[in-house]
Scaffold this active site. Structure first.
Site, PDB file in Angstrom:
ATOM      1  N   ARG A  96     -29.416  21.955   8.232  1.00  0.00           N
ATOM      2  CA  ARG A  96     -29.004  22.568   9.483  1.00  0.00           C
ATOM      3  C   ARG A  96     -27.976  21.744  10.248  1.00  0.00           C
ATOM      4  O   ARG A  96     -27.456  22.150  11.256  1.00  0.00           O
ATOM      5  CB  ARG A  96     -30.227  22.836  10.353  1.00  0.00           C
ATOM      6  CG  ARG A  96     -30.074  24.154  11.057  1.00  0.00           C
ATOM      7  CD  ARG A  96     -31.374  24.753  11.433  1.00  0.00           C
ATOM      8  NE  ARG A  96     -31.126  25.705  12.505  1.00  0.00           N
ATOM      9  CZ  ARG A  96     -31.200  25.403  13.767  1.00  0.00           C
ATOM     10  NH1 ARG A  96     -31.551  24.194  14.153  1.00  0.00           N
ATOM     11  NH2 ARG A  96     -30.940  26.288  14.684  1.00  0.00           N
ATOM     12  N   HIS A 195     -40.973  29.292  15.973  1.00  0.00           N
ATOM     13  CA  HIS A 195     -40.432  28.763  17.231  1.00  0.00           C
ATOM     14  C   HIS A 195     -41.523  28.768  18.294  1.00  0.00           C
ATOM     15  O   HIS A 195     -41.701  27.810  19.031  1.00  0.00           O
ATOM     16  CB  HIS A 195     -39.268  29.619  17.757  1.00  0.00           C
ATOM     17  CG  HIS A 195     -38.156  29.826  16.783  1.00  0.00           C
ATOM     18  ND1 HIS A 195     -37.460  30.995  16.708  1.00  0.00           N
ATOM     19  CD2 HIS A 195     -37.628  29.007  15.844  1.00  0.00           C
ATOM     20  CE1 HIS A 195     -36.537  30.896  15.763  1.00  0.00           C
ATOM     21  NE2 HIS A 195     -36.621  29.705  15.224  1.00  0.00           N
TER      22      HIS A 195
END
Ligand code: SF4
Lengths: 480, 70
Positions: A96, A195
């Site tokens: 990422r 999340h």
């Protein structure tokens, strides 16, 4: 060529749905829509955050990816153990591109992969002992770490290990926080629940017992910026230049101490709403800290956001915002002069995660480009609510789009650029369509802030106007 | 009895957030909106109505509460 008309877009959706069996057709029909500015609420036209159907190709990730990969992973001075088999962490390691400063392996650990490497016997006899050993070893080998988080992979939940008990015990032994995160991949329908779980674990294990501290008049925190390619840095300098004091970065280039200091800020500035609205709402209820969504893609939105942020502070900051905007105006003009003529009128289709399909629209428009289709991998309806007004009327919307649908849409619309993930990239390039990987900026970045806009514009130009797209047809097939 | 969060948005309007449904909607009518008594029937912009046990005195916002479907 301009975008589709409403009738054409609706026709296209019908045509694409044609091949599905009845049940799948009904389900997928709810995820495809044509934007309508008359609607206030997206739930009238699109369904989101639902389980993907088995048998169709989805680009979603898992809850572990949402927690370890997105929220926890970038916290650089903690060690995040991928608890379970080795693959989940290894194949996503450093993918990422959350930049950070520090000495990797000494006081920061962002690009390393720590795993408990589950074997058959751990599944059969339980992995708690192994985890305790891993935690002790980590502490011995990397004594400067500030804490450890245990990110559960699928098997942990399946065999019912008690990672909370191990975490408590180890934490007492090593005298540092050890945070168990129940983010097994099978939870929820996509990385989105990861999340949420990660936010909740920060609430319960990091912010628990932290009280509202003394606050400076201009203290703010950047929430939901993961410093991909340096994004948070190019955002932070703008905020600091206008006079604000950035206390914490959640979580790109962030530290555990920063998280703990956040309850002292005046305001939380929220960039990625999808992944961190939970903790922002929590801090609002518990500490009374207001939060504000902003958008640092493209000069129009940046100026709008800077002014909006400033409106919550005194004149000193308001002047600061104007000063920053004025200071960067020549840079913006130079970029626009250079790239607009090359990009004007080009059409883009987007299919990204939880914030970019709406946030980057402004940046493309600043370059004279038009977004003709947008969709989220794992957005919820509140994301679509925020998207409807950003996009043009009659824009194609697709939620959790399948490989087949996306391909059909692209074949028909033939956009000049597609922005999506690595799973889509090579397929579309082979169809001869310029492509940017918009999750981690295709090894480029930052794209946030004014400095990011310069890079964004250059990258889009480089991709769209690359001479290679003229060379896709074999010379002997070109004809006269 | 879903848990909802009531807050003011940037324009000062009362917003009801229902986490379970990802619903963020403006409150268009509130039965008791005084300093002494606050709560009662909540009407959202999409027409849905909920009942919030009235609270006295008026709580600070944001405020988390359980509401009943009417
Ligand atoms: S779904 Fe489970 S096994 Fe697959 S990557 Fe996620 S945590 Fe690992």
């Amino acid at each position: 060529m301009s975008a589709l008309t409403r009738a054409e877009a609706e026709g296209l959706i019908q045509e694409v749905l044609e091949v599905y069996p009845e049940a799948a057709k009904q389900d997928r029909a709810r995820h495809l829509a044509v934007n309508d500015h008359a609607l206030e609420r997206s739930k009238k036209c699109i369904t989101a955050n639902r389980k993907s159907l088995p048998g169709v190709m989805t680009a979603r990730g898992c809850a572990y990816a949402g927690s370890k990969g997105v929220v926890w992973g970038p916290i650089k001075d903690m060690i995040h153990v991928s608890h379970g088999p080795v693959g989940c962490g290894q194949y996503s390691r450093a993918g990422r591109r959350n930049y950070y400063v520090g000495f990797t392996g000494v006081n920061t650990f962002g690009t390393m992969n720590f795993t408990s490497d589950f074997q058959e016997k751990d599944v059969v006899f339980g992995g708690d002992k192994k985890l305790a050993k891993v935690l002790a070893e980590i502490e011995a080998l990397f004594p400067v770490n500030k804490g450890i988080s245990v990110q559960s992979e699928c098997p942990i939940g399946l065999i019912g290990d008690d990672i909370e008990a191990v975490a408590r015990k180890s934490s007492a032994e090593i005298g540092k926080p050890v945070i168990p995160v129940r983010c097994e991949g099978f939870r929820g329908v996509s990385q989105s629940l990861g999340h949420h779980i990660a936010n909740d674990s920060i609430r319960d294990w990091v912010l628990e017992g932290v009280t509202r501290g003394e606050s400076g008049p201009y203290d703010v925190a950047i929430i939901g910026d993961y410093n991909i390619g340096g994004d948070a840095w190019s955002s932070r300098i703008l905020l600091e230049e206008m006079g604000l004091n950035v206390v914490a970065q959640w979580s790109g280039d962030g530290t555990l101490a920063e998280l703990k200091r956040t309850p002292q800020v005046r305001m939380n500035l929220l960039h990625c709403y999808r992944s961190m609205n939970y903790i922002s709402r929590h801090m609002e209820t518990k500490y009374g800290i207001p939060w504000l969504e902003y958008n640092f893609f493209g000069p129009t939105k940046i100026a709008e956001s800077l002014r909006q942020i400033a409106s919550h502070f005194d004149d000193h900051i308001k002047e600061g915002a104007e000063r920053v905007i004025a200071r960067y105006q020549p840079l913006v003009d130079a970029i626009n002069d250079k790239y607009r003529p090359r990009l004007n009128g080009k059409r883009v289709m987007l299919y990204v995660g939880g914030l970019r399909p709406r946030h980057v629209v402004g940046a493309y428009e600043d370059l004279g480009m038009e977004v003709v289709g947008a969709g989220y991998e794992f957005g919820h309806n509140d994301d679509y609510d925020r998207t409807l007004k950003e996009l043009g009327d009659a824009t194609l919307l697709y939620d959790d789009v399948t490989g087949y649908e996306m391909e059909k849409f692209v074949e028909r619309i033939r956009p000049d650029l597609i922005g999506a993930g690595i799973k889509e990239k090579y397929g579309f390039q082979k169809m001869g369509i310029p492509f940017r990987q918009m999750h981690s900026w295709d090894y480029s970045g930052p794209y946030h802030g004014y400095d990011g806009y310069a890079i964004f514009a250059r990258d889009m130009d480089m991709t769209v106007n690359n001479p290679c797209w003229q060379k896709l047809r074999a010379p002997w097939k070109k004809g006269a | 009895m879903p848990l909802v969060m009531l807050r003011k948005d940037s324009e000062g309007r009362l917003i009801c957030y229902v986490p379970k449904k990802d619903l963020e909607a403006r409150v268009t009518a509130l039965e008791h909106d005084g300093e002494e008594l606050w709560g009662g029937r909540l009407t959202l912009e999409d027409g849905e109505s909920w009942y919030l046990e009235p609270i006295s005195p008026r709580p600070g916002l944001p405020f988390e509460a359980r509401v009943k479907r009417i």
